[in-house]
Design a protein around this motif. Structure first.
Motif, mmCIF file in Angstrom:
data_model
loop_
_atom_site.group_PDB
_atom_site.id
_atom_site.type_symbol
_atom_site.label_atom_id
_atom_site.label_comp_id
_atom_site.label_asym_id
_atom_site.label_seq_id
_atom_site.Cartn_x
_atom_site.Cartn_y
_atom_site.Cartn_z
ATOM 1 N N ARG A 37 -76.855 -35.433 -64.846
ATOM 2 C CA ARG A 37 -76.505 -36.390 -63.793
ATOM 3 C C ARG A 37 -74.998 -36.402 -63.625
ATOM 4 N N ASP A 38 -74.546 -36.692 -62.408
ATOM 5 C CA ASP A 38 -73.112 -36.792 -62.129
ATOM 6 C C ASP A 38 -72.602 -38.221 -62.266
ATOM 7 N N ASP A 39 -73.518 -39.169 -62.473
ATOM 8 C CA ASP A 39 -73.142 -40.573 -62.640
ATOM 9 C C ASP A 39 -72.408 -40.762 -63.962
ATOM 10 N N VAL A 40 -71.630 -41.840 -64.032
ATOM 11 C CA VAL A 40 -70.932 -42.195 -65.262
ATOM 12 C C VAL A 40 -71.577 -43.453 -65.834
ATOM 13 N N PHE A 41 -71.815 -43.416 -67.136
ATOM 14 C CA PHE A 41 -72.398 -44.538 -67.861
ATOM 15 C C PHE A 41 -71.417 -45.013 -68.919
ATOM 16 N N VAL A 42 -71.534 -46.278 -69.292
ATOM 17 C CA VAL A 42 -70.747 -46.795 -70.404
ATOM 18 C C VAL A 42 -71.698 -47.065 -71.559
ATOM 19 N N TRP A 43 -71.258 -46.680 -72.750
ATOM 20 C CA TRP A 43 -71.982 -47.004 -73.976
ATOM 21 C C TRP A 43 -71.256 -48.162 -74.630
ATOM 22 N N ASP A 44 -71.964 -49.272 -74.811
ATOM 23 C CA ASP A 44 -71.406 -50.457 -75.448
ATOM 24 C C ASP A 44 -71.614 -50.319 -76.949
ATOM 25 N N HIS A 45 -70.519 -50.264 -77.690
ATOM 26 C CA HIS A 45 -70.597 -50.017 -79.135
ATOM 27 C C HIS A 45 -71.184 -51.189 -79.915
#
Length: 147
Positions: free
Chosen positions: A106-114
């Motif tokens: 995917r070209d979308d950007v995701f954030v991973w919450d630590h």
């Protein structure tokens, strides 16, 4: 294009280009292609940071090191969902990290919450991510991103 875009933000600092060999090392070690836009950005500027030192886009070397560490850390395997489908490429300076989903691609950007191990959509593209991250007033701009 990417270097020019970064210069439209007064706090953005770019670097000399990454070597093609550094991108090949990422792909070889992680077994995933570097997303096209990220590849183009790294070949123009090996990462982008703000004037406070937050690395909005990491260097190619750090992309490889961070992803390899996350995938191999035994304690991470006990604490978090697998990271193999993600390719981290930047952070907010406070522990949350930004990634592309590579499986499926995917070209979308995701954030991973630590803190919660959540993976949340924040931008439809690298360009949109950069505009939001570099144009924001704080390091948690993505918390108000539309879902």
């Amino acid at each position: 294009m990417w270097r020019e875009m970064a210069t439209t933000f007064p706090d953005a600092v770019s670097r000399p280009p990454a070597a093609e060999e550094a991108l090949a090392a990422i792909e070889r070690h992680l077994g995933q292609p570097v997303p096209e836009d990220l590849r183009a950005l790294l070949l123009e500027t090996d990462g982008i940071e703000d004037d406070c030192g937050t690395e909005t886009v990491w260097t190619a070397e750090r992309i490889l090191a961070e992803n390899a560490d996350f995938r191999a850390a035994p304690d991470f395997r006990e604490l978090y969902q697998p990271f193999d489908s993600l390719m981290f490429f930047g952070d907010n300076g406070g522990g949350d990290q930004f990634a592309f989903v590579r499986t499926p691609r995917r070209d979308d950007v995701f954030v991973w919450d630590h803190e919660t191990d959540s993976r949340t959509w924040v931008a439809p593209s690298l360009k949109s991510y950069l505009r939001s991250a570099l144009g924001s007033e704080g390091d948690d701009w993505y918390r108000s991103a539309p879902a």
